[in-house]
Design an enzyme around this catalytic site. Sequence first.
Site, PDB file in Angstrom:
ATOM      1  CB  SER A 154      -0.902  -0.046   1.249  1.00 21.29           C
ATOM      2  OG  SER A 154      -1.184   1.252   1.709  1.00 21.29           O
TER       3      SER A 154
HETATM    4  N1  LIG Z   1      -6.126   8.744   1.824  1.00 27.79           N
HETATM    5  C1  LIG Z   1      -5.866   7.574   2.623  1.00 27.79           C
HETATM    6  C2  LIG Z   1      -6.099   6.331   1.785  1.00 27.79           C
HETATM    7  C3  LIG Z   1      -6.180   5.095   2.647  1.00 27.79           C
HETATM    8  C4  LIG Z   1      -6.699   3.908   1.868  1.00 27.79           C
HETATM    9  O1  LIG Z   1      -7.613   4.043   1.017  1.00 27.79           O
HETATM   10  N2  LIG Z   1      -6.150   2.724   2.165  1.00 27.79           N
HETATM   11  C5  LIG Z   1      -6.596   1.529   1.492  1.00 27.79           C
HETATM   12  C6  LIG Z   1      -5.406   0.608   1.255  1.00 27.79           C
HETATM   13  S1  LIG Z   1      -4.181   1.385   0.253  1.00 27.79           S
HETATM   14  C7  LIG Z   1      -7.567   0.801   2.414  1.00 27.79           C
HETATM   15  O2  LIG Z   1      -7.298   0.647   3.580  1.00 27.79           O
HETATM   16  N3  LIG Z   1      -8.707   0.337   1.876  1.00 27.79           N
HETATM   17  C8  LIG Z   1      -9.663  -0.402   2.639  1.00 27.79           C
HETATM   18  C9  LIG Z   1     -10.995   0.279   2.746  1.00 27.79           C
HETATM   19  O3  LIG Z   1     -11.170   1.379   2.143  1.00 27.79           O
HETATM   20  O4  LIG Z   1     -11.879  -0.252   3.411  1.00 27.79           O
HETATM   21  C10 LIG Z   1      -4.417   7.625   3.141  1.00 27.79           C
HETATM   22  O5  LIG Z   1      -3.584   8.274   2.498  1.00 27.79           O
HETATM   23  O6  LIG Z   1      -4.139   7.050   4.200  1.00 27.79           O
END
Ligand SMILES: N[C@@H](CCC(=O)N[C@@H](CS)C(=O)NCC(=O)O)C(=O)O
Length: 207
Positions: A9
């Site tokens: 990630s």
């Molecule tokens: N803008 C956030 C993005 C976080 C994000 O979307 N993480 C993803 C993985 S890269 C996630 O955890 N997705 C799971 C979900 O949305 O439930 C950041 O920079 O921390």
Amino acid sequence: MDFYYMPGSAPCRAVQMTAAAVGADLNLKFLNLMAGEHMKPEFTKINPQHVIPTLVDGDFALWESRAVCVYLIEKFGKEELFPKCPKARAVINQRLYFDMGTLYQKFADYYYPQLFAKAPADPEKFKAMETAMGFFNTFLDGSKYAAGDSLTVADISLVATVSTYDAAGFDLTKYPNVNKWFQLCKSTVPGYDINQAGIDEFKKFFD
Ligand SMILES: N[C@@H](CCC(=O)N[C@@H](CS)C(=O)NCC(=O)O)C(=O)O
């Protein structure tokens, strides 16, 4: 500090590089999104938005990678990565918001439907990625780093994104300022090896 993450990630990698830059020790807690571990009550109790990266420092939980990076910088007193001067800080913030709202977002808009929903490639979304990278190339005109002549949190966040574009096969050589900056970041951003290891994991999604 507990750190919920996955190595592939991009936002998690940004926090890990920041932790390396400030000397913070992270207790790594791998969270398998593919197995739905982020939806389990143990995790949603900590982070109701169920996203990684998530940092837990005692009874304090924080998510949004760029907010986490800034928290670590302030907690560990590495002011040079996020200087207090209002104008310097304003430019860094602009770059961070550009990264979150535009550069990374355009990547997600183009690639995620293909990777995770087997959707066909949308050429308009590819053009939007090119436009965003063009903006970053312009920001770097006459500037060694993303927000001036020294390395800041903006570079750490942006290099997590740009290395992700690169890993997906996006041709950075069309953006000479970005390409030069990217090579510089590879050798000057602390913890870049951690980013590279995560990128190697991320690339598996493209196989
Ligand atoms: N803008 C956030 C993005 C976080 C994000 O979307 N993480 C993803 C993985 S890269 C996630 O955890 N997705 C799971 C979900 O949305 O439930 C950041 O920079 O921390």
